[in-house]
Every structure is written in C-alpha cells, then in structure tokens.
Motif scaffolding. Sequence first.
Motif, PDB file in Angstrom:
ATOM      1  N   GLY A 227       0.599   5.395   5.025  1.00 43.42           N
ATOM      2  CA  GLY A 227      -0.650   4.770   5.473  1.00 43.42           C
ATOM      3  C   GLY A 227      -0.404   3.866   6.669  1.00 43.42           C
ATOM      4  N   PRO A 228      -1.453   3.192   7.141  1.00 43.36           N
ATOM      5  CA  PRO A 228      -1.322   2.404   8.370  1.00 43.36           C
ATOM      6  C   PRO A 228      -0.408   1.184   8.267  1.00 43.36           C
ATOM      7  CG  PRO A 228      -3.495   2.112   7.389  1.00 43.36           C
ATOM      8  CD  PRO A 228      -2.821   3.199   6.615  1.00 43.36           C
ATOM      9  N   THR A 229      -0.426   0.494   7.139  1.00 44.90           N
ATOM     10  CA  THR A 229       0.439  -0.677   7.006  1.00 44.90           C
ATOM     11  C   THR A 229       1.887  -0.207   6.933  1.00 44.90           C
ATOM     12  OG1 THR A 229      -1.368  -1.564   5.664  1.00 44.90           O
ATOM     13  CG2 THR A 229       0.640  -2.883   5.762  1.00 44.90           C
TER      14      THR A 229
ATOM     15  N   ALA B  47      -8.914   1.422   0.075  1.00 47.18           N
ATOM     16  CA  ALA B  47      -7.593   1.176  -0.517  1.00 47.18           C
ATOM     17  C   ALA B  47      -7.644   0.016  -1.517  1.00 47.18           C
ATOM     18  CB  ALA B  47      -6.574   0.917   0.584  1.00 47.18           C
TER      19      ALA B  47
ATOM     20  N   ASP C 155     -10.825   3.079   8.574  1.00 43.22           N
ATOM     21  CA  ASP C 155      -9.435   2.643   8.471  1.00 43.22           C
ATOM     22  C   ASP C 155      -8.819   2.438   9.845  1.00 43.22           C
ATOM     23  OD1 ASP C 155      -7.377   1.819   6.791  1.00 43.22           O
ATOM     24  OD2 ASP C 155      -6.310   3.694   7.082  1.00 43.22           O
ATOM     25  N   GLN C 156      -7.627   1.817   9.821  1.00 47.39           N
ATOM     26  CA  GLN C 156      -6.963   1.464  11.064  1.00 47.39           C
ATOM     27  C   GLN C 156      -6.649   2.711  11.900  1.00 47.39           C
ATOM     28  OE1 GLN C 156      -6.095  -0.326   7.949  1.00 47.39           O
ATOM     29  NE2 GLN C 156      -4.312  -1.496   8.590  1.00 47.39           N
TER      30      GLN C 156
ATOM     31  N   SER D  19      -8.630  -4.603   0.559  1.00 47.81           N
ATOM     32  CA  SER D  19      -7.984  -3.817   1.616  1.00 47.81           C
ATOM     33  C   SER D  19      -8.886  -3.862   2.850  1.00 47.81           C
ATOM     34  CB  SER D  19      -7.790  -2.374   1.153  1.00 47.81           C
ATOM     35  OG  SER D  19      -9.052  -1.773   0.937  1.00 47.81           O
ATOM     36  N   ALA D  20      -8.314  -3.523   3.982  1.00 51.27           N
ATOM     37  CA  ALA D  20      -9.095  -3.533   5.216  1.00 51.27           C
ATOM     38  C   ALA D  20     -10.219  -2.505   5.134  1.00 51.27           C
ATOM     39  CB  ALA D  20      -8.172  -3.235   6.389  1.00 51.27           C
ATOM     40  N   SER D  21      -9.932  -1.359   4.540  1.00 51.24           N
ATOM     41  CA  SER D  21     -10.959  -0.314   4.425  1.00 51.24           C
ATOM     42  C   SER D  21     -12.104  -0.789   3.526  1.00 51.24           C
ATOM     43  CB  SER D  21     -10.337   0.974   3.894  1.00 51.24           C
ATOM     44  OG  SER D  21      -9.441   0.696   2.838  1.00 51.24           O
TER      45      SER D  21
ATOM     46  N   HIS E  38      -1.345  -7.354   5.558  1.00 43.99           N
ATOM     47  CA  HIS E  38      -2.338  -7.466   6.622  1.00 43.99           C
ATOM     48  C   HIS E  38      -3.422  -8.480   6.286  1.00 43.99           C
ATOM     49  CE1 HIS E  38      -4.902  -5.190   4.081  1.00 43.99           C
ATOM     50  NE2 HIS E  38      -4.786  -3.993   4.595  1.00 43.99           N
TER      51      HIS E  38
ATOM     52  N   GLY F 257      -3.887   3.205  -1.414  1.00 46.00           N
ATOM     53  CA  GLY F 257      -3.598   2.992   0.002  1.00 46.00           C
ATOM     54  C   GLY F 257      -4.481   3.936   0.790  1.00 46.00           C
ATOM     55  N   ALA F 258      -4.466   3.771   2.106  1.00 45.38           N
ATOM     56  CA  ALA F 258      -5.349   4.586   2.929  1.00 45.38           C
ATOM     57  C   ALA F 258      -4.784   5.983   3.192  1.00 45.38           C
ATOM     58  CB  ALA F 258      -5.622   3.867   4.234  1.00 45.38           C
ATOM     59  N   ALA F 259      -3.480   6.186   2.936  1.00 43.58           N
ATOM     60  CA  ALA F 259      -2.915   7.532   3.155  1.00 43.58           C
ATOM     61  C   ALA F 259      -3.545   8.537   2.184  1.00 43.58           C
ATOM     62  CB  ALA F 259      -1.396   7.506   3.030  1.00 43.58           C
TER      63      ALA F 259
ATOM     64  N   PHE G 257       0.855  -1.193   0.000  1.00 38.88           N
ATOM     65  CA  PHE G 257       0.000   0.000   0.000  1.00 38.88           C
ATOM     66  C   PHE G 257       0.890   1.243   0.000  1.00 38.88           C
ATOM     67  CE2 PHE G 257      -2.548  -3.274   2.159  1.00 38.88           C
ATOM     68  CZ  PHE G 257      -3.657  -3.280   1.335  1.00 38.88           C
TER      69      PHE G 257
END
Length: 323
Positions: A39-41, A155, A201-202, A159-161, A91, A183-185, A35
Amino acid sequence: MLKRMTLAALGIAMSMGGALAQDYPTQPITMIVPFSAGGPTDTVARLVAQVMSKDLGQQVLVQNVGGAGGTLGAGQVAQANPDGYTLLLHHIGMSTAPTLYRNLAFDPLKAFSPIGLITAVPMTIVARKDFEPTDAKSLVEYLKTKGSEVTYANAGIGSASHLCGMLLQEAVGVQMITVPYQGAAPAMTDVVGGQVDLLCDQTTNTTNQIKAGEVKAYAVTTPERVAALPDLPTTKEVGLEKLDIGVWHGLYGPAGMDAAVVSKLEGALQKALADETVKARFAELGTTPVAADQVTPAALTSELTSQIELWRPIIQAAGTYAD
Ligand code: ASP
C-alpha cells in the motif's frame, strides 16, 4: 548497602546507554508500517528504509502490522523498548486517532520519540473502471441520488482513505456503504477487480493503476494538480473545495529514546530523502520529500500538534467514532 548497589547498577546502565548510543545500530532495525504490504504507506517506508539501511550499516526491515486504521501498529511501537530498534512510519492517522478512537491506548504526543517528517502525498478519488459516472461532476450528481447504494473502500477508521471518504460524504451530503480493509493495497485490489465501487487513496497507491486504465480517476484532493497525473482536476476545480487533504508522514520511535540515537536516525532519514533515486521514485508516484529543515523531531512534533487541533472539530462535526 542497598543504596550503593543501586547506584552501582545505575552506573553500569548509564555506561551501557552511552555505548549503545555511540555504536548504534549493532543489529537490524524494525520499521513498523501500520497498514498492509504493497500500500501507499508501505511504499514510502520501503523506499526510505532501503537508503537508511545503507547509511546506518544495518538492515532497516519493514514489518506490516495492519488493523484498526493504523492504531494497532502504532500501539505496538508505543509499547516497544525505546532502544532504537523498533520504529514506526505512520501518516496523518496519528493526528486523527485521538479524536476518532474513544479508547485509544496511547497518546500520540507522549508515547513516541518523533524523528522527522517525510512527505505529504496527495489523494485521488478513483472507482472501478466500469463505474457509471464519467467525471467528477457526474460523480457528485450520482452520489447525491444513489450514494447510499455505493460501496466505499477504506483502510479502517482513522486511515487517510477513511478521512477522504468522510470529507466526500460531508461535501455531497450522503452516507455510502463503507467496506474496511487492513490497508489500501487490498482495497485497491478489490476496486481493480470490480468488487467495490469507490476508493480515495494516496497517489503512491493509485498513480500506476490510473495510468494503466485499471481504475477510473475523478479528482486529486490537493489545491494544486499533481505533475504525475496532469490531466486530473483538483477537487477545488470541480466544486469540492472542502475536500482538501494531503497525507503527511512521519517517522517515530517509542518515547524515551536516547537523544543521540534519535539524532542518528534523523540524519539517516535526511539522507534518504535527499537521495536522487528516492526523489525520482516519489515524483513518479505524485509526491516529493518535505524540505530538509522539516526532517526533524521539532517539525514532526509541530505538525502532529497542529494536525490534532485541525482534525478534532472536523471529526466531531462528522460524528464518526470508534472504540
Ligand atoms: N493509505 C492508506 C490509508 O490510510 C493506508 C495504507 O497505507 O495502506 O487509507
């Protein structure tokens, strides 16, 4: 003659393999994050990589290979030389990809050498700060009536989101407009900028923005509240029991890595997760390292196997797939 040459070549290869394992690492290691940077990862990877570098005596360099919900970066590592110089920090998406992607190029249980579990991060439902609903209950009511007009950042599929959005849509019974990012960023940048309405998101990507009032926060997706965000109710508290998701992370190399190299990396990962600075930073971001006995190849394999089974029927019920 041919047979003898082959055996001799094999002997050289074996002794090189032995030397490699013993001296490893002799050059920088690339840790692929599937990602975007920031971002979180990526945040988890950079914290861990810093301490692993010290322990291994070689730089562990994070490289971001975003796209297709993490499957591009994971696919790249699946194809890499299993010499211990290319790793993957991924993840929960590793466990959902085999069901979500019809043509996934790798088998998560066969294409990698698992090294260890890292952490499980709660998620938070957040929105641009001027989004109308004021709390989780009013968010649910709002989504029930106007959900089809709401833009939801994620993402990418897997993705987790994306998973969190899928569970939210299921819980409310609505289909929002999905806006995918690498990615989540970048997704978070657009939520803060007001270009998109919602993101789940995380905490590793949302805690700072929530505390700074840059986004509106509705709920945390784990059964327990998060110490870093004590005022935020859980999804269970607000009637969204089925929206229960913690984002677990693991470290892998390509399949076929030397067991001694895996063991060195496992030890370095364990040290990183026991490091006080890493633990303190994780806590600030709403997470904790897994227990030390989970930072092993066996624990990661077991988690991956059970999570593939857990997510398969959920994804099949939602009917979301990608090619
Ligand atoms: N946390 C993100 C997701 O899976 C990916 C990222 O780390 O950017 O939605």
